[in-house]
Scaffold this motif. Structure first.
Motif, PDB file in Angstrom:
ATOM      1  N   ALA A  31       6.432   2.892   5.384  1.00  5.71           N
ATOM      2  CA  ALA A  31       6.722   2.207   6.658  1.00  5.71           C
ATOM      3  C   ALA A  31       7.772   1.112   6.508  1.00  5.71           C
ATOM      4  O   ALA A  31       8.531   0.843   7.439  1.00  5.71           O
ATOM      5  CB  ALA A  31       5.430   1.623   7.248  1.00  5.71           C
ATOM      6  N   THR A  64       0.893  -1.167   0.000  1.00  9.56           N
ATOM      7  CA  THR A  64       0.000   0.000   0.000  1.00  9.56           C
ATOM      8  C   THR A  64       0.931   1.216   0.000  1.00  9.56           C
ATOM      9  O   THR A  64       2.114   1.093   0.358  1.00  9.56           O
ATOM     10  CB  THR A  64      -0.895   0.090   1.267  1.00  9.56           C
ATOM     11  N   GLU A 116       1.083   3.486   2.162  1.00  8.39           N
ATOM     12  CA  GLU A 116       1.550   3.654   3.540  1.00  8.39           C
ATOM     13  C   GLU A 116       2.646   2.633   3.863  1.00  8.39           C
ATOM     14  O   GLU A 116       3.617   2.941   4.556  1.00  8.39           O
ATOM     15  CB  GLU A 116       0.383   3.517   4.527  1.00  8.39           C
ATOM     16  N   ILE A 117       2.484   1.413   3.359  1.00  6.52           N
ATOM     17  CA  ILE A 117       3.537   0.392   3.525  1.00  6.52           C
ATOM     18  C   ILE A 117       4.816   0.828   2.801  1.00  6.52           C
ATOM     19  O   ILE A 117       5.933   0.583   3.281  1.00  6.52           O
ATOM     20  CB  ILE A 117       3.040  -0.986   3.011  1.00  6.52           C
ATOM     21  N   ALA A 128       5.661   2.931  12.742  1.00  5.25           N
ATOM     22  CA  ALA A 128       5.605   2.138  11.511  1.00  5.25           C
ATOM     23  C   ALA A 128       4.942   0.781  11.709  1.00  5.25           C
ATOM     24  O   ALA A 128       4.307   0.250  10.791  1.00  5.25           O
ATOM     25  CB  ALA A 128       7.017   1.956  10.947  1.00  5.25           C
ATOM     26  N   CYS A 129       5.057   0.215  12.924  1.00  5.60           N
ATOM     27  CA  CYS A 129       4.520  -1.142  13.129  1.00  5.60           C
ATOM     28  C   CYS A 129       2.999  -1.183  13.027  1.00  5.60           C
ATOM     29  O   CYS A 129       2.415  -2.255  12.841  1.00  5.60           O
ATOM     30  CB  CYS A 129       5.005  -1.722  14.459  1.00  5.60           C
ATOM     31  N   GLN A 165      -4.906  -5.727   6.980  1.00  5.51           N
ATOM     32  CA  GLN A 165      -6.037  -4.786   7.093  1.00  5.51           C
ATOM     33  C   GLN A 165      -7.344  -5.494   6.778  1.00  5.51           C
ATOM     34  O   GLN A 165      -8.350  -5.313   7.474  1.00  5.51           O
ATOM     35  CB  GLN A 165      -5.904  -3.634   6.084  1.00  5.51           C
ATOM     36  N   VAL A 197       1.335   0.321  10.674  1.00  7.33           N
ATOM     37  CA  VAL A 197       0.979   0.351   9.250  1.00  7.33           C
ATOM     38  C   VAL A 197       0.897  -1.094   8.761  1.00  7.33           C
ATOM     39  O   VAL A 197       1.905  -1.797   8.699  1.00  7.33           O
ATOM     40  CB  VAL A 197       2.021   1.146   8.434  1.00  7.33           C
ATOM     41  N   LEU A 198      -0.288  -1.533   8.434  1.00  8.64           N
ATOM     42  CA  LEU A 198      -0.512  -2.951   8.150  1.00  8.64           C
ATOM     43  C   LEU A 198      -0.548  -3.234   6.652  1.00  8.64           C
ATOM     44  O   LEU A 198      -1.129  -2.471   5.885  1.00  8.64           O
ATOM     45  CB  LEU A 198      -1.844  -3.397   8.766  1.00  8.64           C
ATOM     46  N   PRO A 199       0.071  -4.352   6.236  1.00  7.35           N
ATOM     47  CA  PRO A 199      -0.084  -4.789   4.838  1.00  7.35           C
ATOM     48  C   PRO A 199      -1.570  -4.965   4.527  1.00  7.35           C
ATOM     49  O   PRO A 199      -2.387  -5.227   5.426  1.00  7.35           O
ATOM     50  CB  PRO A 199       0.623  -6.143   4.813  1.00  7.35           C
ATOM     51  N   LYS A 200      -1.880  -4.849   3.239  1.00  8.60           N
ATOM     52  CA  LYS A 200      -3.282  -4.892   2.830  1.00  8.60           C
ATOM     53  C   LYS A 200      -4.010  -6.146   3.337  1.00  8.60           C
ATOM     54  O   LYS A 200      -5.132  -6.057   3.844  1.00  8.60           O
ATOM     55  CB  LYS A 200      -3.339  -4.816   1.299  1.00  8.60           C
TER      56      LYS A 200
END
Lengths: 278, 278
Positions: free
Chosen positions: A264, A258, A260-261, B264-265, B273, B267-270
């Motif tokens: 990050a 994403t 954001e990723i 940063a931790c 999420q 911020v999750l991969p799609k």
């Protein structure tokens, strides 16, 4: 009868991951390596080279999205892209989702990898027949030397350095890559695990840093790679991949990446920072 | 003779991680589980409960830093902290590095875990004899019910939900935790792997979200946990752990956690999420 694939992880072999196998689809000695594609219970079909899991149907999305979209969403207008290695075609599939790309060359040394992945891993190899893709079977080191100032992005999608891919890690190869890139080109490579192989990661990163004006490392979580946490090194002539304006990244249907990723993933845990700091 | 520990990962057991063992230091049936501490080639000494690796000398820092410093650097003045489970003492060790903490209670159901970790994993259990630490051997569910409005931070450092820890995941237990927290208290739990166990992660996160005004998930890369990528859920009455002012976080000598990682931790991969979105 239960069949299990045992993967001796890393060279030292004090750890091994094992996968319950439903079926062996192909197993052959190619000119370069021991190639197998097996169907496993948890990860589905997987490509195994010299006993090391390269890619699987269930988790390939992480690696292929991250190795492709980070450089391609960093470069403002990538037209010509080279993949060195990557015979499974997963990186090519992701690259060709970028509308600016006019040509993507795959330079894979082992033609059997391409052939068997086309046959048994069509979900991954599906874009290799795209008219914008050119598959060249040959030595990546030689190919890069012979193509100067040509590619906007070069992706080194190799096996581990303790294999036929040894020459794709570091030093002279990175110099040739620098010259094969256009004046604002970007290079990316998978660069192993900082947890298990800090010395390898340190050397490769430092080699890239000696050549590229901008050199950054990011991490991605890949379940089938040792430790589950993999480093990628980006060497760039102009654009900083960690400083992209993510508000300008167009929407794309992905499973890991994403915008954001994209930011990050460049934030490194302390022990990883320590590995690559002088 | 080569000895290998084979860890059947997850319930379905189509994957297993194996570790070369140098020595078995202790193996016993406790009142609650099969306990072993073995010395391995790659990870050093490790605690294994019911055949599942809980913590190792080489990678414990990731889990213990992240489960402790995220809530303790989110709360502006944590004085009293409860750890449910965590008999190895690693979370207590990290908690007691925060000077504001006056008391840290460890409530572990299995006294043998505490005893053997004190004996064989002193690097991890070293803070259990600190005067600010109270070790209580007993049922965490009961303990939390009996202590209302008392803790600034509650850390649920449990084994997997398919074990004696089942009651520590979700629903009624989270209600009791809410009541055991002070008015601006924060709760955190290890909440398994979204890659392999999306349904478990989804349920636990949704249970927390139904109770806490602020509920957030973060990820950390832990080599010895299945998939190498682990989720933690934070439930908070007031402070958002993903929105802390990281310029105010004091320096601390850590190996994984940094103030930048704190942001940063989250911020999750799609795909992660997607697991926790309604």
């Amino acid at each position: 009868m239960d069949l299990w694939l045992k993967e001796m992880q890393l060279e030292d072999a004090g750890i091994a991951m094992t996968y319950k196998v439903k079926e062996t689809l192909v197993r052959k000695k190619t000119q370069f390596q021991d190639l197998a594609i097996v169907d496993t219970e948890v990860f589905g079909r997987m490509l195994v080279l010299d006993g090391i899991v390269q890619t699987t149907i269930k988790d390939e999305f992480v690696y292929h999205e991250m190795i492709s979209h980070i450089p391609l969403f960093t470069h403002p207008n990538p037209k010509k892209v080279l993949v060195v290695g990557g015979g499974d075609g997963g990186a090519i599939r992701e690259i060709l989702r970028h509308p600016s790309v006019e040509k993507a060359v795959l330079c894979e040394i082992d033609g059997d990898v391409v052939e068997e992945c086309k046959k048994y891993l069509p979900e991954i190899s599906c874009a290799l027949d795209d008219p914008r893709c050119e598959v060249f079977i040959g030595d990546g080191i030689k190919y890069v030397k012979e193509h100067k100032n040509e590619f906007d992005v070069i992706i080194v999608d190799s096996t581990d350095p303790f294999s036929i891919a040894e020459g794709l890690f570091g030093g002279n190869f990175y110099k040739d890559i620098y010259e094969s890139l256009t004046e604002d080109g970007i290079f990316i490579a998978q660069t192993e695990t900082p947890f298990y192989l800090p010395e390898t990661v340190k050397k490769v990163f430092s080699d890239a840093k000696a050549i590229f004006p901008v050199t950054k490392m990011f991490m991605a979580a890949i379940p089938t790679y040792p430790g589950g946490y993999w480093s990628f090194t980006v060497g760039s002539k102009k654009y900083d991949p960690s400083q992209v304006d993510i508000t300008k990244i167009p929407e794309m249907d992905t499973k890991y990446y994403t915008p954001e990723i994209h930011k990050a993933c460049f934030v490194l845990p302390k022990y990883v920072q320590d590995v690559i700091s002088e």
